[in-house]
Design an enzyme around this catalytic site. Structure first.
Site, PDB file in Angstrom:
ATOM      1  CE  LYS A  66      -3.326   2.578   2.912  1.00  0.00           C
ATOM      2  NZ  LYS A  66      -4.187   2.547   4.111  1.00  0.00           N
ATOM      3  CG  ASP A 120      -5.447   7.703   5.038  1.00  0.00           C
ATOM      4  OD1 ASP A 120      -6.363   8.389   4.519  1.00  0.00           O
ATOM      5  OD2 ASP A 120      -5.652   6.640   5.648  1.00  0.00           O
ATOM      6  CE  LYS A 135      -6.381   8.940   8.449  1.00  0.00           C
ATOM      7  NZ  LYS A 135      -7.100   7.795   9.021  1.00  0.00           N
ATOM      8  CG  ASP A 163      -1.932   5.024   4.966  1.00  0.00           C
ATOM      9  OD1 ASP A 163      -1.715   3.942   5.542  1.00  0.00           O
ATOM     10  OD2 ASP A 163      -3.040   5.353   4.509  1.00  0.00           O
ATOM     11  CG  ASP A 192      -9.770   7.507   6.989  1.00  0.00           C
ATOM     12  OD1 ASP A 192      -8.730   7.409   6.305  1.00  0.00           O
ATOM     13  OD2 ASP A 192      -9.779   7.807   8.196  1.00  0.00           O
ATOM     14  CD  GLU A 217      -6.778   5.153   2.670  1.00  0.00           C
ATOM     15  OE1 GLU A 217      -7.753   5.253   3.445  1.00  0.00           O
ATOM     16  OE2 GLU A 217      -5.625   4.925   3.076  1.00  0.00           O
ATOM     17  NE  ARG A 266     -10.993  -1.422   3.970  1.00  0.00           N
ATOM     18  CZ  ARG A 266     -11.500  -1.658   5.169  1.00  0.00           C
ATOM     19  NH1 ARG A 266     -12.631  -2.339   5.296  1.00  0.00           N
ATOM     20  NH2 ARG A 266     -10.893  -1.247   6.250  1.00  0.00           N
TER      21      ARG A 266
HETATM   22  N1  BES Z   1      -4.239   4.212   6.938  1.00  0.00           N
HETATM   23  C1  BES Z   1      -5.365   4.015   7.783  1.00  0.00           C
HETATM   24  C2  BES Z   1      -5.093   3.010   8.896  1.00  0.00           C
HETATM   25  C3  BES Z   1      -4.134   3.475   9.944  1.00  0.00           C
HETATM   26  C4  BES Z   1      -4.629   3.960  11.127  1.00  0.00           C
HETATM   27  C5  BES Z   1      -2.784   3.374   9.782  1.00  0.00           C
HETATM   28  C6  BES Z   1      -3.770   4.367  12.112  1.00  0.00           C
HETATM   29  C7  BES Z   1      -1.904   3.783  10.770  1.00  0.00           C
HETATM   30  C8  BES Z   1      -2.408   4.283  11.935  1.00  0.00           C
HETATM   31  C9  BES Z   1      -6.560   3.507   6.967  1.00  0.00           C
HETATM   32  O1  BES Z   1      -6.629   3.963   5.675  1.00  0.00           O
HETATM   33  C10 BES Z   1      -7.779   3.924   7.684  1.00  0.00           C
HETATM   34  O2  BES Z   1      -8.011   5.104   7.769  1.00  0.00           O
HETATM   35  N2  BES Z   1      -8.499   2.949   8.214  1.00  0.00           N
HETATM   36  C11 BES Z   1      -9.690   3.171   8.922  1.00  0.00           C
HETATM   37  C12 BES Z   1     -10.682   2.155   8.410  1.00  0.00           C
HETATM   38  C13 BES Z   1     -12.085   2.443   8.757  1.00  0.00           C
HETATM   39  C14 BES Z   1     -12.553   3.748   8.129  1.00  0.00           C
HETATM   40  C15 BES Z   1     -12.912   1.285   8.268  1.00  0.00           C
HETATM   41  C16 BES Z   1      -9.419   2.941  10.397  1.00  0.00           C
HETATM   42  O3  BES Z   1      -8.586   2.100  10.747  1.00  0.00           O
HETATM   43  O4  BES Z   1      -9.993   3.653  11.214  1.00  0.00           O
HETATM   44 ZN    ZN Z   2      -4.777   4.563   4.843  1.00  0.00          ZN
HETATM   45 ZN    ZN Z   3      -7.682   5.838   5.598  1.00  0.00          ZN
END
Ligand code: BES
Ligand code: ZN
Ligand code: ZN
Length: 475
Positions: free
Chosen positions: A245, A250, A257, A268, A327, A329, A331
């Protein structure tokens, strides 16, 4: 800047300013040191200075913990701590007494390698944006050993360079390492090697139906890209496909966010960096394994034209996905690259991503999660325990899959539950694994060290580089 000179062997001490004595608990009296050691000094992770009087040498005692619990990871940890302790007073040269290793479960060569790795990784600094270095660099390190280990030390240097490459990429701020620059830096690294490089952008992505990437990248002024790296030194061997990825920032997209300090959102692309670093190491060491690395790169920012929650993304395997939350994104772009991987008929597929905050809820910050093929996860676990990139197999809970349903598409990218988010993300990606033996690695919790520890300075950890390279090499 001159590189730290590392030597080993019986040669007597030259002008080293300090000598490092790793010590086991309960063995302090046997140290041979002209000082009285107290037990706490030998505790794992302790660093105690005995500064010499004028004209005398300085001694640094590093605690290794209990002798019977010694692992190479503990040696790497002690070395990282020692490396930083020596740099603080500004010493330029040191010797390390490694006599403790010879009678142990490990060979002196392994101890020297582990110490070198921990030392070099532990003293890593990202100084690109400082007006002055935080500390002065060491010039020489000498191991007091029975033999010379020049070639072992060189091998470790290759390993460390690969991890540093990943750390450097992950530490870069989001504006500097934008999607264009990230793709360019990957190309720069492999141009002139035997690796075949392709960068798909714009129409080339559209023609291949890479709609996840195109959708996620739409809010940014930088266009998304898929970088494809093919390393095939073995004619006819089915490759291992690695997908990493590469979200350069992000911001959450339209589901922006809102926390106070979100500068970590620049990290990210840790999965992409792990893949790039692993391939760097394989190419550097002329490994005889075929590998295809696929790196989907995008910026996930809001803006005019950015993806709106409710949009539906259609994938070339026939699946449609409703974007409930922009968010989630990762996947969406990983799915494109995983489907593309199938074109290479890979023997195995491994995807690596900083995918969910939830993986850290489940496992804490010291061990990444993985899902998928049992044989592969068992071998990855073993490789991780040996190299220090720890990883744990988690379940693909079929029963949870219904939570990914959508009212008007085949799947949703977000589930209305605070529970099991990392598992749900893995279940989502499984739909794009194409029936190939596959493992998904979620390293959102291990991509960085929030505070200095072991051989990790604050910042990018370089997680995954050693794990993937060692796995591929069968170590
Ligand atoms: N890149 C983030 C996940 C992440 C969170 C990485 C904290 C490092 C530290 C990912 O894209 C994301 O935002 N995931 C969300 C998913 C949710 C919206 C289903 C999450 O983990 O809150
Ligand atoms: Zn992300
Ligand atoms: Zn995200």
């Amino acid at each position: 800047m001159t590189e730290l000179a590392i030597t080993s062997g019986r040669s007597s001490l030259a002008g080293e300013e300090a000598i490092v004595y790793p010590s086991f608990e309960g063995a302090a009296e046997a140290s041979g040191l002209p000082f009285e050691l107290v037990p706490y000094m030998a505790k794992r992770g302790e660093a105690t200075w005995f500064f010499g009087r004028r004209g005398e040498r300085h001694y640094l005692v590093i605690g290794l913990g209990r002798r019977e619990e010694l692992t190479l990871e503990r040696v790497r940890e002690a070395a990282g701590i020692a490396g930083r302790a020596l740099r603080k007073p500004g010493f330029r040269s040191a010797a390390v007494s490694l006599a403790f290793g010879s009678s142990e479960a490990f060979g002196e060569d392994e101890i020297v390698s582990a110490w070198t790795e921990g030392w070099l990784l532990g003293t890593y600094e990202f100084n690109e944006y400082r007006s002055s270095r935080t500390s002065s660099p060491m010039e020489s390190l000498h191991f007091l050993t029975s033999e010379e280990y020049g070639s072992e030390i060189e091998r470790v240097r290759d390993r460390v360079e690969a991890v540093k490459l990943a750390r450097d990429l992950v530490n870069e701020p989001g504006d500097r390492l934008n999607p264009d620059v990230f793709a360019e830096r990957i190309v720069e690294r492999f141009i002139g090697t035997s690796v075949k490089i392709k960068v798909y952008k714009g129409l080339e992505l559209a023609e291949r139906g890479m709609n996840g990437l195109l959708t996620v990248g739409r809010g940014s002024r930088y266009s998304p890209a898929l970088v494809e790296l093919v390393y095939d030194p073995v004619p006819g061997e089915a490759p291992i496909a690695l997908v990493g990825k590469g979200v350069t920032f992000d911001m959450g997209g339209m589901n922006v966010k809102t926390a106070n300090d979100i500068s970590d959102a620049r990290m990210d692309m840790g999965g992409a960096a792990a893949v790039v670093g692993a391939l760097d190491l394989l190419v550097r060491t002329k490994a005889r394994r075929n590998v295809v690395a696929l790196i989907p790169i995008a910026d996930n920012v809001p803006g005019p034209g950015a993806c709106l929650p409710s949009e539906v993304v259609a994938y070339p395997n026939g699946l449609t996905v409703q974007v409930k939350n922009t968010d989630a994104e990762g996947r969406l772009i990983m799915a494109d690259a995983m489907l593309h991987a199938a074109k290479f008929d890979p023997a195995e597929l491994i995807d690596v991503a900083t995918l969910t905050g939830n993986v850290g809820q489940a496992l804490g910050l010291g061990i990444a999660g993985m899902w998928g093929d049992a044989g592969m996860t068992a071998r990855l676990h073993k490789a991780g325990e040996a190299c220090g990139d720890r990883i744990w197999a988690m379940p693909l809970m079929d029963d949870y899959e219904e939570q990914l349903r959508s009212d008007y598409a085949d799947l949703s990218n977000w589930a209305p539950t605070p529970y099991g988010g990392a598992i749900l993300a893995a279940l989502f990606l499984r739909r794009f694994s194409g029936g190939v033996p596959w493992v998904h690695i979620d390293m959102a919790n291990t991509s960085q060290a929030k505070s200095e520890r072991s051989y990790y300075p604050v910042g990018a950890s370089g997680y995954g580089v050693r794990l993937l390279a060692d796995y591929i090499l069968g170590n």
